[in-house]
Enzyme design. Structure first.
Site, PDB file in Angstrom:
ATOM      1  N   GLY A 119      28.457   2.647 -25.854  1.00 56.23           N
ATOM      2  CA  GLY A 119      27.286   3.406 -26.284  1.00 56.23           C
ATOM      3  C   GLY A 119      26.120   2.523 -26.678  1.00 56.23           C
ATOM      4  O   GLY A 119      24.958   2.879 -26.457  1.00 56.23           O
ATOM      5  N   SER A 139       7.545  -2.603   2.986  1.00 52.48           N
ATOM      6  CA  SER A 139       8.236  -3.595   3.808  1.00 52.48           C
ATOM      7  C   SER A 139       7.534  -3.769   5.148  1.00 52.48           C
ATOM      8  O   SER A 139       7.525  -4.850   5.737  1.00 52.48           O
ATOM      9  CB  SER A 139       9.689  -3.164   4.026  1.00 52.48           C
ATOM     10  N   ALA A 144       2.376   1.122   3.321  1.00 54.98           N
ATOM     11  CA  ALA A 144       2.717  -0.195   3.855  1.00 54.98           C
ATOM     12  C   ALA A 144       3.442  -0.991   2.792  1.00 54.98           C
ATOM     13  O   ALA A 144       2.822  -1.631   1.950  1.00 54.98           O
ATOM     14  CB  ALA A 144       1.453  -0.925   4.316  1.00 54.98           C
ATOM     15  N   GLU A 147       9.521  -8.077  -3.413  1.00 51.84           N
ATOM     16  CA  GLU A 147       9.430  -9.247  -2.523  1.00 51.84           C
ATOM     17  C   GLU A 147      10.451  -9.165  -1.388  1.00 51.84           C
ATOM     18  O   GLU A 147      11.085 -10.160  -1.020  1.00 51.84           O
ATOM     19  CB  GLU A 147       9.574 -10.552  -3.323  1.00 51.84           C
ATOM     20  N   GLU A 191       0.844  -1.190   0.000  1.00 57.52           N
ATOM     21  CA  GLU A 191       0.000   0.000   0.000  1.00 57.52           C
ATOM     22  C   GLU A 191       0.886   1.249   0.000  1.00 57.52           C
ATOM     23  O   GLU A 191       2.103   1.149   0.225  1.00 57.52           O
ATOM     24  CB  GLU A 191      -0.900   0.010   1.245  1.00 57.52           C
ATOM     25  N   THR A 227       1.185  -6.791  -9.487  1.00 55.50           N
ATOM     26  CA  THR A 227       1.497  -7.456 -10.753  1.00 55.50           C
ATOM     27  C   THR A 227       0.337  -8.347 -11.197  1.00 55.50           C
ATOM     28  O   THR A 227      -0.337  -8.972 -10.376  1.00 55.50           O
ATOM     29  CB  THR A 227       2.773  -8.306 -10.599  1.00 55.50           C
ATOM     30  N   THR A 278      13.064  -5.870   0.199  1.00 59.61           N
ATOM     31  CA  THR A 278      14.279  -5.168  -0.213  1.00 59.61           C
ATOM     32  C   THR A 278      15.523  -5.875   0.309  1.00 59.61           C
ATOM     33  O   THR A 278      15.452  -6.748   1.181  1.00 59.61           O
ATOM     34  CB  THR A 278      14.268  -3.730   0.338  1.00 59.61           C
TER      35      THR A 278
END
Length: 391
Positions: A350, A140, A138, A373, A135, A166, A375
């Site tokens: 490049g 981690s 909210a 999922e 959220e 996802t 950090t």
């Protein structure tokens, strides 16, 4: 592309696992890779590719045959995710999330009726599902969940918002499972998980994000304004939503580690091919010791990342504790993906800054592997706590 020295099928696999890894590798080369640039450019999830993955049985790999699965294990799923992540992280995360966050919660915590109704299409790749945990306030700290649900006349009434979800807005998305505060227990939030079908009045899938990477992966914010679903849409025991999700998250970290390993390997293979073909001051780039040593370090990262996720996945499938090993694998492999993407892009010079080259996409895509999922900092927290370093 392709190097026997870097192929995942040279590791200690069973014959069935070798066959699966080879099949996915061929599919990745012939079907996924050719469409990756255009899908990334147009920010479009190719549902025809998803359908083919379903026909191959990839979405059903770790589920029992009686439910429409392939009767395999989590290791097999991770092999497939690694093979896809090597050429297209967006496709790989579609499979990972479709299984780990879409179907697995229903399989693990659903009633028999919920499994029979929802799993067949998910395991066949005919449908996708999302898991709404994160959220705006909210991430981690999932315990800070503000989305609420209360019972009213035999229905859950849901209010709140989720972000970074996802597989939540595709044409074949069937539902999302959301965490919500359903009351208080012993002075703490009671968090439960509830299935919300797409099309539910009051449930809005907001426009897709404009992301740095994973352009072909479907990701949306969600809002709930008095969205009503039947009381029977509770998934698992009331008040166990957060605890259940933590278990799902531990498994998902192994899958993200496998995806990261595939991405890291894809960077090695691309760097080798380019260094052999690119001539600088009359000699191939691959003859320069600095380039050789850079690629050697890249390959070492792939090796360590693969060993880490293999170990965690084998523990999980054996029914042994794997939480710490999953954290180590996720951290090791996501670091490898990001480091290898950076080094491969530097070798390309490049050209590495041009999106038509896979290393440019890996460079953009890989950063989220250190965030999603859990950090890197969360993984360090899990590991340090296991060492008794709390407080």
């Amino acid at each position: 592309m392709g190097n026997a020295a870097t192929s995942s099928i040279t590791y200690d696999l069973t014959d069935d696992e070798r066959e699966l890894a080879g099949m996915v590798r061929d599919f990745a080369e012939t079907v996924v890779a050719p469409q990756a640039y255009e899908a990334d450019r147009t920010h479009t999830l190719p549902l025809d590719v998803v359908a083919q993955m379903g026909e191959m049985g990839l979405f059903g790999l770790p589920f029992p045959e009686e439910l429409g699965g392939q009767g395999g294990d989590y290791f097999a799923l991770c092999l497939a995710i690694e093979g896809l992540g090597r050429v297209d992280q967006s496709i790989a995360i579609t499979l990972e999330a479709g299984v780990s966050l879409g179907a697995m919660p229903v399989f693990r915590f659903g009633t028999d009726a919920q499994r029979q109704e929802l799993l067949p299409d998910l395991l066949a790749g005919r449908a996708l599902a999302g898991f709404g945990l994160t959220e705006p306030e909210a991430g981690s700290d999932a315990g800070a969940t503000r989305t609420t649900a209360h019972l009213d006349g035999g229905a859950w009434v849901i209010n709140g918002a989720k972000q970074f979800i996802t597989n939540s807005g595709t044409a074949i998305t069937r539902f999302v499972t959301v965490t919500a505060v359903t009351g208080q227990r012993n002075g703490h939030k009671e968090i439960s998980t509830i299935i919300v079908p797409n099309g539910t009045p009051g449930f809005t899938v907001e426009p897709a994000y404009d992301k740095v990477g994973w352009h072909a992966s479907d990701t949306h914010p969600l809002t709930f304004a008095d969205a009503r679903v039947p009381e029977g849409n509770l998934l698992g025991e009331r008040g166990r939503g957060f605890a259940n999700f933590l278990h799902i998250l531990d498994e998902g970290r192994i899958a993200i580690a496998a995806l990261s390993t595939g991405a890291a390997e894809g960077c090695v293979e691309a760097a080798i091919d380019y260094a052999r073909q690119r001539t600088v001051f009359g000699t191939p780039l691959a003859t320069r010791q600095h380039v050789q040593f850079t690629i050697a370090r890249m390959q070492a990262r792939v090796h360590n990342a693969r060993l880490a996720w293999h170990h965690a996945a084998r523990l999980r499938d054996a029914g042994a504790p794997f939480k710490v090993e999953a954290a180590i694998a996720k951290m090791t492999a996501s670091d490898a993906a990001m480091d290898n993407a950076r080094d491969a892009t530097q070798i390309f010079g490049g050209n590495g800054f041009m999106n038509e080259y896979p290393v440019a996409r890996h460079y953009r895509d890989s950063k989220i592997l250190e965030i999603g999922e859990g950090t890197t900092e969360v993984q360090l927290l899990v590991i340090s706590r296991a060492l008794g370093l709390e407080g």
